[in-house]
Design an enzyme around this catalytic site. Structure first.
Site, PDB file in Angstrom:
ATOM      1  N   TYR A  22       8.802 -13.135 -50.876  1.00  0.00           N
ATOM      2  CA  TYR A  22       8.202 -12.425 -51.798  1.00  0.00           C
ATOM      3  C   TYR A  22       6.927 -12.586 -52.381  1.00  0.00           C
ATOM      4  O   TYR A  22       6.226 -12.394 -53.515  1.00  0.00           O
ATOM      5  CB  TYR A  22       9.202 -11.880 -53.072  1.00  0.00           C
ATOM      6  N   TYR A 149      22.839  -8.303 -55.881  1.00  0.00           N
ATOM      7  CA  TYR A 149      22.087  -8.612 -54.894  1.00  0.00           C
ATOM      8  C   TYR A 149      22.804  -8.986 -53.656  1.00  0.00           C
ATOM      9  O   TYR A 149      23.626  -9.791 -53.898  1.00  0.00           O
ATOM     10  CB  TYR A 149      21.116 -10.034 -55.430  1.00  0.00           C
ATOM     11  N   ASP A 248      31.260 -10.035 -51.744  1.00  0.00           N
ATOM     12  CA  ASP A 248      29.955 -10.743 -51.180  1.00  0.00           C
ATOM     13  C   ASP A 248      30.216 -12.117 -51.811  1.00  0.00           C
ATOM     14  O   ASP A 248      29.780 -12.422 -53.012  1.00  0.00           O
ATOM     15  CB  ASP A 248      29.011 -10.105 -51.395  1.00  0.00           C
ATOM     16  N   LYS A 277      25.244 -19.267 -46.985  1.00  0.00           N
ATOM     17  CA  LYS A 277      24.578 -20.459 -47.836  1.00  0.00           C
ATOM     18  C   LYS A 277      25.371 -21.624 -47.631  1.00  0.00           C
ATOM     19  O   LYS A 277      24.951 -22.436 -46.538  1.00  0.00           O
ATOM     20  CB  LYS A 277      24.814 -19.944 -49.112  1.00  0.00           C
TER      21      LYS A 277
HETATM   22  C1  LIG Z   1      25.329 -12.806 -53.018  1.00  0.00           C
HETATM   23  C2  LIG Z   1      24.440 -12.714 -52.087  1.00  0.00           C
HETATM   24  N1  LIG Z   1      24.502 -12.145 -50.984  1.00  0.00           N
HETATM   25  C3  LIG Z   1      23.484 -11.995 -49.979  1.00  0.00           C
HETATM   26  C4  LIG Z   1      22.636 -12.790 -49.919  1.00  0.00           C
HETATM   27  C5  LIG Z   1      21.515 -12.801 -48.817  1.00  0.00           C
HETATM   28  O1  LIG Z   1      21.639 -14.064 -48.037  1.00  0.00           O
HETATM   29  P1  LIG Z   1      20.432 -14.567 -46.919  1.00  0.00           P
HETATM   30  O2  LIG Z   1      19.537 -14.842 -47.878  1.00  0.00           O
HETATM   31  O3  LIG Z   1      21.230 -15.869 -46.277  1.00  0.00           O
HETATM   32  O4  LIG Z   1      20.020 -13.606 -46.044  1.00  0.00           O
HETATM   33  C6  LIG Z   1      22.383 -13.655 -50.828  1.00  0.00           C
HETATM   34  C7  LIG Z   1      21.010 -14.725 -50.934  1.00  0.00           C
HETATM   35  O5  LIG Z   1      20.637 -14.935 -52.039  1.00  0.00           O
HETATM   36  C8  LIG Z   1      23.193 -13.818 -52.197  1.00  0.00           C
HETATM   37  O6  LIG Z   1      23.230 -14.587 -53.238  1.00  0.00           O
END
Ligand SMILES: Cc1ncc(COP(=O)(O)O)c(C=O)c1O
Length: 432
Positions: A22, A149, A248, A277
């Site tokens: 960003y 997010y 997620d 992660k």
């Molecule tokens: C809840 C959630 N989903 C998806 C993502 C995206 O993952 P990546 O950054 O490995 O593409 C993140 C990243 O911070 C996240 O916190």
């Protein structure tokens, strides 16, 4: 262009030529140059050591260069670092899937991908392909709540918070999804939860294929916590309407919020679950999308005859081997006592900050500590205050937060709290 050599030249070259998350080019503030990382420490080129209070964006849950993960990577690199996954397979992929499915009962099929965002893309494709397969091609949208997010590629961006999030500037460029209000904060009354779920339900129409949420912790969209009971309500809503629930767990999975998975703690099984992660203990980029047998079988007998995704580095053996070793560490279970220990220490260390006029709220859950300021922080000032206190933190907007590695000692957690306090003091001075 001369080859940069000194620490100052390297950081300067970076700021002039390399995009960071960003950020603009050239970057207004030169990044810190990290030479190596071990345990909870980042070792900077200028000789300073910083505690990684972010677990490098919530991933390095056992700290850096964990010997078991290094060993797994080295052994696998010496054997086979990559082969294509079309028509071929390998032991690391099979072993990892076996471990994942054992840790997450209720799931039956695993899709490997390169990053969290891609695992969410895949989850959304699964939901839409599943709807087509069961005779509902009109179901092409997702429902979610505001403040979320889910990543930076297109489909995940479409379900991120439409206004406050990092993607507001793209509004109107893709499938308009269905957005419910931000969920009520943790500790809400039963009535408030019931009212909220009724509101969510009222937005679902025939175009919705599934619900996607970050369970219990909304991370990069605002670091908000909500009650597990909301997940039970969403599960019931999805069952009643015959649509899919996607969890997620990329940020929350593998102990971060106090349980192995927040959905397990809520006593539910989503239809699709994303993990990333900490899947490799932050060692390398890797993610997975888990699906139930019903979802996998329906998609496979649907119009495409299979799931329509297949990246080049899918099922990368190196990543699978590291993730497999990470799941062994998770199974050993040291995190089960470390996370509550860190939670208690963060709660004690951050509580006094609630008395500052610059602070709007202090909240802690699992190994996550959040200080929400009354106004957006000056990132450069805040980062410098934390670095001076020997800690690496990366606030955003009004949020100063930490997700420490589970191996942090009490003393190191105290130092992180002291660094957050230094940021609060810097903000008080800035506001004076
Ligand atoms: C809840 C959630 N989903 C998806 C993502 C995206 O993952 P990546 O950054 O490995 O593409 C993140 C990243 O911070 C996240 O916190």
């Amino acid at each position: 262009m001369n080859r940069p050599a000194s620490t100052a030249q390297l950081a300067h070259f970076d700021a002039q030529h390399i995009w960071h998350p960003y950020g603009p080019i050239p970057a207004p503030v030169e990044p810190q140059l990290v030479e190596s990382a071990s345990g909870v420490y980042l070792h900077l080129a200028d000789g300073r050591d910083l505690i990684d209070g972010m677990s490098s964006w919530w991933a390095a849950c056992h700290g850096h260069s964990h010997p078991k993960l290094v060993e797994a990577a080295t052994a696998q690199a010496n054997t086979m670092s990559h082969v294509m996954f079309g028509g071929l397979t390998h032991r690391p992929a099979i072993e990892l899937a076996h471990k994942l499915l054992r840790l997450a009962p209720g799931f039956d099929a695993v899709f490997y991908s390169d990053s969290g965002s891609v695992s969410v893309e895949v989850a959304i494709k699964m939901a839409i392909q599943y709807s087509q397969a069961i005779g509902h091609p009109e179901r092409t949208r997702l429902a979610t709540w505001r403040g979320g997010y889910h990543g930076d590629t297109r489909a995940p961006m479409s379900v991120c918070d439409p206004e406050g999030g990092m993607h507001a500037m793209w509004a109107g460029q893709w499938t308009p999804q269905v957005f419910a209000d931000v969920p009520p904060a943790r500790g809400a009354s039963e009535q408030a939860r019931a009212d909220y779920l009724a509101h969510f339900d009222s937005l679902i129409d025939d175009s919705v294929a599934g619900v996607i949420v970050e369970p219990v912790v909304q991370g990069a969209g605002g670091m908000r916590f909500h009650d597990h009971e909301l997940l039970v309500g969403l599960r019931e809503l999805c069952d009643r309407r015959g649509i899919l629930l996607i969890a997620d767990e990329i940020a929350t999975g593998f102990g971060r919020a106090g349980d192995l998975f927040t959905t397990q703690a809520a006593g539910i099984v989503p239809d699709i679950m994303c993990v990333g992660k900490a899947l490799t203990g932050g060692f390398m980029s890797f993610a997975a999308t888990l699906a139930t047998a019903e979802v996998a079988r329906a998609i496979s007998s649907g119009p495409g005859g299979g799931l329509m995704h297949g990246p080049t580095f899918m099922g990368n053996p190196l990543a699978c081997a590291v993730a497999s070793a990470q799941l062994d560490l998770i199974a050993e279970g040291q995190w089960r006592s470390d996370v509550p220990r860190i939670e208690a220490r963060l709660a004690e260390g951050l509580a006094p900050l609630a008395n500052s006029s610059a602070v709007a709220d202090v909240r802690v859950l699992g190994a996550i500590g959040v200080v929400e300021m009354a106004r957006p922080v000056d990132m450069a000032v805040a980062t410098a205050a934390a670095v001076d206190a020997g800690v690496w933190l990366r606030p955003f907007g009004k949020l100063v937060y930490t997700m420490p590695p589970y191996i942090c000692t009490d003393d190191e957690v105290d130092r992180i709290c002291a660094a957050i306090a230094a940021i609060v003091r810097a903000e008080e001075t800035r506001g004076a």
